[in-house]
Design an enzyme around this catalytic site. Structure first.
Site, PDB file in Angstrom:
ATOM      1  N   GLU A  79     -12.491  -4.806 -12.457  1.00 31.51           N
ATOM      2  CA  GLU A  79     -11.775  -3.526 -12.466  1.00 31.51           C
ATOM      3  C   GLU A  79     -10.555  -3.643 -13.374  1.00 31.51           C
ATOM      4  OE1 GLU A  79      -9.467  -2.468  -8.909  1.00 31.51           O
ATOM      5  OE2 GLU A  79     -10.544  -4.079  -7.893  1.00 31.51           O
ATOM      6  N   CYS A 111     -12.879  -3.637  -5.968  1.00 33.31           N
ATOM      7  CA  CYS A 111     -13.164  -5.048  -5.641  1.00 33.31           C
ATOM      8  C   CYS A 111     -14.602  -5.252  -5.175  1.00 33.31           C
ATOM      9  CB  CYS A 111     -12.217  -5.537  -4.557  1.00 33.31           C
ATOM     10  SG  CYS A 111     -10.504  -5.207  -4.926  1.00 33.31           S
ATOM     11  N   HIS A 233     -13.605 -10.199   1.954  1.00 32.46           N
ATOM     12  CA  HIS A 233     -12.798  -9.892   0.770  1.00 32.46           C
ATOM     13  C   HIS A 233     -11.350 -10.138   1.194  1.00 32.46           C
ATOM     14  CE1 HIS A 233     -10.778  -7.970  -2.464  1.00 32.46           C
ATOM     15  NE2 HIS A 233     -10.351  -6.959  -1.729  1.00 32.46           N
TER      16      HIS A 233
HETATM   17  N1  CAA Z   1       7.668 -13.580   9.555  1.00 29.17           N
HETATM   18  C1  CAA Z   1       6.331 -13.370   9.799  1.00 29.17           C
HETATM   19  N2  CAA Z   1       5.713 -12.178   9.551  1.00 29.17           N
HETATM   20  C2  CAA Z   1       6.461 -11.177   9.024  1.00 29.17           C
HETATM   21  C3  CAA Z   1       7.837 -11.340   8.755  1.00 29.17           C
HETATM   22  C4  CAA Z   1       8.437 -12.609   9.038  1.00 29.17           C
HETATM   23  N3  CAA Z   1       9.713 -12.849   8.795  1.00 29.17           N
HETATM   24  N4  CAA Z   1       8.304 -10.183   8.233  1.00 29.17           N
HETATM   25  C5  CAA Z   1       7.257  -9.308   8.201  1.00 29.17           C
HETATM   26  N5  CAA Z   1       6.142  -9.919   8.680  1.00 29.17           N
HETATM   27  C6  CAA Z   1       4.795  -9.365   8.787  1.00 29.17           C
HETATM   28  C7  CAA Z   1       4.757  -7.938   9.289  1.00 29.17           C
HETATM   29  O1  CAA Z   1       4.885  -7.861  10.692  1.00 29.17           O
HETATM   30  C8  CAA Z   1       3.380  -7.514   8.788  1.00 29.17           C
HETATM   31  O2  CAA Z   1       2.396  -8.050   9.643  1.00 29.17           O
HETATM   32  P1  CAA Z   1       1.215  -7.094  10.205  1.00 29.17           P
HETATM   33  O3  CAA Z   1       0.538  -6.521   8.993  1.00 29.17           O
HETATM   34  O4  CAA Z   1       0.359  -8.025  10.977  1.00 29.17           O
HETATM   35  O5  CAA Z   1       1.875  -6.041  11.008  1.00 29.17           O
HETATM   36  C9  CAA Z   1       3.231  -8.280   7.457  1.00 29.17           C
HETATM   37  O6  CAA Z   1       4.231  -9.302   7.491  1.00 29.17           O
HETATM   38  C10 CAA Z   1       3.444  -7.427   6.236  1.00 29.17           C
HETATM   39  O7  CAA Z   1       4.643  -6.736   6.395  1.00 29.17           O
HETATM   40  P2  CAA Z   1       4.790  -5.236   5.920  1.00 29.17           P
HETATM   41  O8  CAA Z   1       3.656  -4.423   6.463  1.00 29.17           O
HETATM   42  O9  CAA Z   1       6.166  -4.784   6.206  1.00 29.17           O
HETATM   43  O10 CAA Z   1       4.576  -5.455   4.354  1.00 29.17           O
HETATM   44  P3  CAA Z   1       4.757  -4.473   3.169  1.00 29.17           P
HETATM   45  O11 CAA Z   1       5.223  -3.122   3.599  1.00 29.17           O
HETATM   46  O12 CAA Z   1       5.594  -5.194   2.188  1.00 29.17           O
HETATM   47  O13 CAA Z   1       3.243  -4.259   2.578  1.00 29.17           O
HETATM   48  C11 CAA Z   1       1.028  -4.640   1.866  1.00 29.17           C
HETATM   49  C12 CAA Z   1       2.219  -5.190   2.660  1.00 29.17           C
HETATM   50  C13 CAA Z   1       0.659  -3.243   2.370  1.00 29.17           C
HETATM   51  C14 CAA Z   1      -0.176  -5.559   2.025  1.00 29.17           C
HETATM   52  C15 CAA Z   1       1.429  -4.558   0.351  1.00 29.17           C
HETATM   53  O14 CAA Z   1       1.656  -5.858  -0.121  1.00 29.17           O
HETATM   54  C16 CAA Z   1       0.382  -3.894  -0.538  1.00 29.17           C
HETATM   55  O15 CAA Z   1       0.417  -2.684  -0.700  1.00 29.17           O
HETATM   56  N6  CAA Z   1      -0.563  -4.690  -1.142  1.00 29.17           N
HETATM   57  C17 CAA Z   1      -1.598  -4.150  -2.019  1.00 29.17           C
HETATM   58  C18 CAA Z   1      -2.667  -3.371  -1.287  1.00 29.17           C
HETATM   59  C19 CAA Z   1      -3.670  -4.235  -0.573  1.00 29.17           C
HETATM   60  O16 CAA Z   1      -3.839  -5.402  -0.818  1.00 29.17           O
HETATM   61  N7  CAA Z   1      -4.421  -3.597   0.355  1.00 29.17           N
HETATM   62  C20 CAA Z   1      -5.463  -4.290   1.078  1.00 29.17           C
HETATM   63  C21 CAA Z   1      -6.610  -3.417   1.445  1.00 29.17           C
HETATM   64  S1  CAA Z   1      -7.284  -2.651  -0.031  1.00 29.17           S
HETATM   65  C22 CAA Z   1      -8.342  -3.815  -0.682  1.00 29.17           C
HETATM   66  O17 CAA Z   1      -8.721  -4.738  -0.017  1.00 29.17           O
HETATM   67  C23 CAA Z   1      -8.759  -3.687  -2.109  1.00 29.17           C
HETATM   68  C24 CAA Z   1      -7.864  -4.559  -2.924  1.00 29.17           C
HETATM   69  O18 CAA Z   1      -8.163  -5.721  -3.155  1.00 29.17           O
HETATM   70  C25 CAA Z   1      -6.628  -3.981  -3.411  1.00 29.17           C
END
Ligand code: CAA
Length: 387
Positions: A79, A111, A233
């Site tokens: 992609e 993906c 994945h």
């Molecule tokens: N210690 C341990 N854990 C902690 C922590 C700490 N100090 N602080 C935060 N965390 C945890 C949170 O509790 C959370 O855990 P849960 O998900 O189990 O609740 C985790 O860390 C992530 O925290 P946030 O949700 O606050 O993170 P974020 O807002 O920064 O976003 C994300 C995370 C959504 C994955 C972002 O990185 C993102 O948008 N990534 C790209 C999209 C993606 O990968 N999507 C996946 C599905 S789509 C797909 O699979 C296709 C593809 O390849 C893209």
């Protein structure tokens, strides 16, 4: 006749970023990245590599002269392709000296398309048992500097050779799949980085997994007990963990422990490479096969493939006798030993250094010792070299 994966190989660029350094630079607690996201390092793409060179570098390491002559289809799943018209497969065909009387094609559905490629390969070889099909899943996951998705970037390529009587694993005819028009992640033509609704995308991933797992069990009269491992994945490794946890209560405590152990083995490499988009599930499969010493020939492994937009599929593989003998077990450990750690400043500079305009350009080749490299752009043609 059985058809499946006869060989597998991997390539990632020679640079990486430490997620603790990134957390400090972005004002986050390192445990959020290490535990909450489940990533410890991330492969970084230098300007001298792209999806074509990474795919060629991965496939070259596993192909014999006989394979090169016998390959009848080259399927390139990505992609993050380099051209809107010409497929990455044609470039790879030339770089690797593959059979000219072969079909070459590039596939796209986020993906997911590596899985479609694998199934197309299986179906072709089922009809033409003497043929070999090369499937390459090569991608660069880019969300942008200082974005929420930055911690889930990565780059690399997985290559698989699909044949009759495969030596690694057969692909079983038990697939279930589904698609829905969903705006969870996409990349418009004008953008070099993905647009993503991160939380929504994670929820859709889990919903697709749960619905497809129900359907898989109904269609195949199998349950979690029938599998030694579930491969996912892995856009970031916590994502697969969440999905696995959704279904673990279906089995006994001892089976839960065994499946969790297998999951840990299946994310060893992904934690250090990052998201590979099309290749992530197959890097995870490699990680499982190379790091789970309890697996045996005859074991069944389930695999969940997901591509935003959105499409999902579950199918299973059966391990073949002495599959360990065919795995290139030193490939990833050697890569991790040799690659160079980047400072945040060097990573940010590299992130913005790729070929993005149509201007002629000669790239600095002194820091890339990979066999296949991109040397620059001339008259709007990408210049590739074998070194
Ligand atoms: N210690 C341990 N854990 C902690 C922590 C700490 N100090 N602080 C935060 N965390 C945890 C949170 O509790 C959370 O855990 P849960 O998900 O189990 O609740 C985790 O860390 C992530 O925290 P946030 O949700 O606050 O993170 P974020 O807002 O920064 O976003 C994300 C995370 C959504 C994955 C972002 O990185 C993102 O948008 N990534 C790209 C999209 C993606 O990968 N999507 C996946 C599905 S789509 C797909 O699979 C296709 C593809 O390849 C893209």
């Amino acid at each position: 006749m059985q058809v499946g994966i006869d060989k597998m190989s991997f390539f990632a660029p020679n640079y990486y970023l430490d997620m603790v350094d990134l957390a400090h630079a972005r004002g986050e607690d390192p445990d959020k990245y290490l535990i909450g996201i489940g990533q410890s390092e991330q492969a970084v793409l230098p300007p001298t590599q792209d999806v074509v060179t990474m795919g060629a570098n991965a496939a070259d390491q596993m192909l014999t002269d006989a394979d090169r002559a016998d390959i009848q289809e080259i399927i390139f799943a990505t992609e993050s392709g380099i051209d809107q018209s010409k497929s990455g497969a044609v470039y790879v065909q030339k770089l690797l000296g593959l059979n000219r009387y072969a079909r070459t094609i590039e596939l796209k559905q986020a993906c997911y398309s590596g899985t479609y490629g694998l199934m197309q390969a299986r179906d072709y070889v089922t009809l033409h048992p003497e043929a070999k099909v090369l499937v390459i899943a090569s991608d660069v996951a880019r969300y942008g500097l200082e974005t929420g998705g930055e911690v889930t970037q990565g780059a690399g390529a997985v290559a698989m050779l699909v044949t009759a009587n495969p030596r690694i694993a057969t692909l079983n005819q038990d697939n279930v799949f589904m698609s829905d028009d969903i705006m969870d992640f996409w990349r418009p033509n004008y953008s070099t980085t993905a647009v993503v609704d991160g939380k929504f995308s994670s929820n859709v991933y889990r919903d697709f997994f749960k619905e497809l797992w129900e359907r898989y069990q109904e269609q195949n009269q199998k349950t979690l007990v029938d599998f030694e491992a579930f491969v996912f994945h892995l856009p970031f490794t916590k994502m697969g963990l969440k999905a696995l946890r959704d279904v673990l209560p279906e089995v006994s405590e001892s089976k839960q422990t065994a499946l969790m152990d297998a999951f840990e083995a299946s994310r060893v490499y992904n934690k250090k490479i990052g998201n590979l988009y099309t290749g992530s599930a197959y890097l995870s499969l490699l990680s499982l096969l190379q790091n789970d010493a309890s697996l045996q020939a005859g074991d069944d492994i389930a695999l969940f493939s997901y591509g935003s937009g959105a499409e999902g599929e579950i199918f299973s593989l059966t391990l073949q006798p002495n599959y360990q003998d065919v795995l290139l077990t030193q490939q990833l450990p050697d890569l991790f030993k040799q690659r160079e750690k980047l400072s945040i400043a060097a990573y940010e500079e590299m992130f913005n250094a790729g070929l993005t305009s149509g201007q002629d350009r000669q790239l600095d080749m002194t820091h890339d010792s990979a066999k296949f490299v991109l040397t620059g752009l001339q008259a709007q043609q990408r210049q590739y070299r074998k070194q």
